[in-house]
Design a protein around this motif. Structure first.
Motif, PDB file in Angstrom:
ATOM      1  N   SER A 206       0.864  -1.175   0.000  1.00 26.49           N
ATOM      2  CA  SER A 206       0.000   0.000   0.000  1.00 26.49           C
ATOM      3  C   SER A 206       0.905   1.231   0.000  1.00 26.49           C
ATOM      4  O   SER A 206       2.135   1.110   0.071  1.00 26.49           O
ATOM      5  CB  SER A 206      -0.900   0.009   1.232  1.00 26.49           C
ATOM      6  OG  SER A 206      -0.119   0.148   2.394  1.00 26.49           O
ATOM      7  N   GLY A 236      -2.266  -0.879  -2.915  1.00 24.26           N
ATOM      8  CA  GLY A 236      -3.477  -0.129  -2.632  1.00 24.26           C
ATOM      9  C   GLY A 236      -3.191   1.371  -2.640  1.00 24.26           C
ATOM     10  O   GLY A 236      -2.180   1.807  -2.091  1.00 24.26           O
ATOM     11  N   GLN A 242       0.745   6.014  -5.267  1.00 19.68           N
ATOM     12  CA  GLN A 242       0.747   4.634  -5.739  1.00 19.68           C
ATOM     13  C   GLN A 242       1.847   4.420  -6.776  1.00 19.68           C
ATOM     14  O   GLN A 242       2.577   3.416  -6.736  1.00 19.68           O
ATOM     15  CB  GLN A 242      -0.616   4.309  -6.344  1.00 19.68           C
ATOM     16  CG  GLN A 242      -0.730   2.896  -6.875  1.00 19.68           C
ATOM     17  CD  GLN A 242      -2.092   2.645  -7.489  1.00 19.68           C
ATOM     18  OE1 GLN A 242      -2.558   3.395  -8.352  1.00 19.68           O
ATOM     19  NE2 GLN A 242      -2.761   1.601  -7.025  1.00 19.68           N
ATOM     20  N   ASP A 269      -8.168  -3.149 -12.064  1.00 19.87           N
ATOM     21  CA  ASP A 269      -8.757  -2.945 -10.736  1.00 19.87           C
ATOM     22  C   ASP A 269     -10.133  -3.586 -10.615  1.00 19.87           C
ATOM     23  O   ASP A 269     -10.547  -3.993  -9.535  1.00 19.87           O
ATOM     24  CB  ASP A 269      -8.905  -1.433 -10.458  1.00 19.87           C
ATOM     25  CG  ASP A 269      -7.565  -0.748 -10.206  1.00 19.87           C
ATOM     26  OD1 ASP A 269      -6.593  -1.440  -9.853  1.00 19.87           O
ATOM     27  OD2 ASP A 269      -7.522   0.495 -10.370  1.00 19.87           O
ATOM     28  N   ARG A 274      -8.459  -7.452  -4.068  1.00 23.44           N
ATOM     29  CA  ARG A 274      -8.466  -6.482  -2.976  1.00 23.44           C
ATOM     30  C   ARG A 274      -9.661  -5.529  -3.044  1.00 23.44           C
ATOM     31  O   ARG A 274      -9.654  -4.469  -2.401  1.00 23.44           O
ATOM     32  CB  ARG A 274      -7.141  -5.731  -2.940  1.00 23.44           C
ATOM     33  CG  ARG A 274      -5.994  -6.653  -2.546  1.00 23.44           C
ATOM     34  CD  ARG A 274      -4.637  -5.988  -2.593  1.00 23.44           C
ATOM     35  NE  ARG A 274      -4.521  -4.844  -1.713  1.00 23.44           N
ATOM     36  CZ  ARG A 274      -3.370  -4.201  -1.484  1.00 23.44           C
ATOM     37  NH1 ARG A 274      -2.248  -4.608  -2.078  1.00 23.44           N
ATOM     38  NH2 ARG A 274      -3.336  -3.175  -0.675  1.00 23.44           N
ATOM     39  N   ASP A 277      -9.529  -1.425  -3.410  1.00 25.51           N
ATOM     40  CA  ASP A 277      -8.202  -0.832  -3.178  1.00 25.51           C
ATOM     41  C   ASP A 277      -7.559  -0.241  -4.440  1.00 25.51           C
ATOM     42  O   ASP A 277      -6.509   0.392  -4.349  1.00 25.51           O
ATOM     43  CB  ASP A 277      -7.223  -1.887  -2.619  1.00 25.51           C
ATOM     44  CG  ASP A 277      -7.402  -2.110  -1.132  1.00 25.51           C
ATOM     45  OD1 ASP A 277      -8.246  -1.434  -0.522  1.00 25.51           O
ATOM     46  OD2 ASP A 277      -6.684  -2.969  -0.576  1.00 25.51           O
ATOM     47  N   PRO A 279      -5.603  -1.478  -6.773  1.00 22.92           N
ATOM     48  CA  PRO A 279      -4.152  -1.665  -6.614  1.00 22.92           C
ATOM     49  C   PRO A 279      -3.373  -1.976  -7.884  1.00 22.92           C
ATOM     50  O   PRO A 279      -2.149  -2.164  -7.803  1.00 22.92           O
ATOM     51  CB  PRO A 279      -4.081  -2.870  -5.661  1.00 22.92           C
ATOM     52  CG  PRO A 279      -5.249  -3.703  -6.057  1.00 22.92           C
ATOM     53  CD  PRO A 279      -6.332  -2.722  -6.448  1.00 22.92           C
TER      54      PRO A 279
END
Ligand code: XIL
Length: 299
Positions: A206, A236, A242, A269, A274, A277, A279
């Protein structure tokens, strides 16, 4: 190069994604996979519950679909995963002692044997360590004792001598108690000739992950004499924060000769394990995110 796989290939690396066979029929999913990635891994289709739902009865339908897609498109295939405490079929969960040992080695022989010669690297054993560096008290550990991991690696080596054989885990994103425990196991395996070729670092991250020793950790494993792979990367968060984490991880892999490649745990995504999130490198509409640009720039 202007794709992830193409850029990674320039330094002899792969860039992969975890894939579910049932999504291959979605045009944008397949198009993004085929355009951007040169390696795939099954998100679930090669796990024990999927491949041996009943003892001795193997089902390779999902895995075979993925391997065929990879081979038709010039992609490598990572194998994930032969032995894990999670996603075991029900029939395994009650086994004890030598019966469980036989089930484990039969499973490895059946699955790694089926895909023999077609897998670049197998996650032979997944997530067998606790955060404090001790062994996870799974059914495997409790029933079979410390030797079960090397027994799994020897069985995988017998079934597919050409695949690289990896140990894979999470929260190993730096030098910490858990990665110390794995390091000691790998050092011991190499000293005793137990067949292990690589360590996978899942890298479920994250934007507040501390990556200050991420590269140094890869380097110490490489210096032991194993390859290292980033096997399940996702971060995340969003935007530049990110992108910075993706950049740091990619820079670390590129800086380590024995880091063979990076796999993200999905493409879009929209289908991430997740949930919300966000990610991955492509958004819900398969648009490239800022993180994508950061990774491509570094590769
Ligand atoms: C996850 C899959 O993404 C999910 O679809 C499934 O429900 C559970 O497993 N570490 C691993 C992967 O090694 O196999 C896991 O995959 C994510 C965490």
């Amino acid at each position: 190069a202007d794709t992830l796989g193409g850029a990674a290939a320039q330094s002899g690396r792969y860039f992969g994604a975890a894939i579910a066979p049932n999504f291959l029929g979605e045009t944008q999913y397949a198009d993004t996979l085929n355009a951007e990635f040169n390696s795939i891994v099954a998100e679930n289709a090669m796990k024990w519950d999927a491949t041996e739902p009943n003892r001795g009865q193997f089902n390779f339908s999902g895995g075979d679909t993925l391997v065929a897609h990879a081979e038709a498109n010039g992609m490598e295939v990572r194998g994930h995963t032969l032995v894990w405490h999670a996603q075991q079929p029900g029939w395994v969960q009650g086994l004890t002692g030598d019966d469980l040992r036989q089930a484990m080695t039969d499973h490895i022989a059946g699955v790694a044997g089926h895909y023999q010669g077609r897998i670049s690297s197998w996650d032979v054993v997944n997530e067998a360590f606790e955060e404090d560096g001790s062994r996870r008290q799974s059914n495997l550990q409790q029933q079979l004792g410390d030797g079960w991991i090397e027994e799994a690696f020897r069985a995988a080596d017998a079934a597919d001598p050409d695949a690289r054989l990896c140990y894979n885990d999470y929260n190993t994103d730096g030098i910490n108690a858990k990665s110390d425990g794995i390091y000691a196991m790998v050092e011991d395996f190499l000293a005793r000739g137990v067949p292990i070729d690589c360590v996978g670092f899942q890298s479920h991250l994250s934007t507040d992950s501390n990556l200050s020793t991420y590269q140094a950790n890869l380097e110490r494993f490489a210096a032991l004499g194993v390859d290292v792979e980033i096997t399940e990367l996702d971060v995340g968060g969003s935007g530049s924060a990110q992108a910075d984490v993706y950049r740091t991880v990619t820079e670390a892999c590129v800086a380590v000769d024995r880091c063979n490649g990076i796999t993200t745990w999905g493409i879009t995504d929209k289908y991430s394990w997740r949930g919300d999130d966000t990610p991955l490198l492509f958004d819900d509409a398969y648009q490239k995110k800022e993180a994508y640009d950061a990774v491509l720039e570094v590769l």
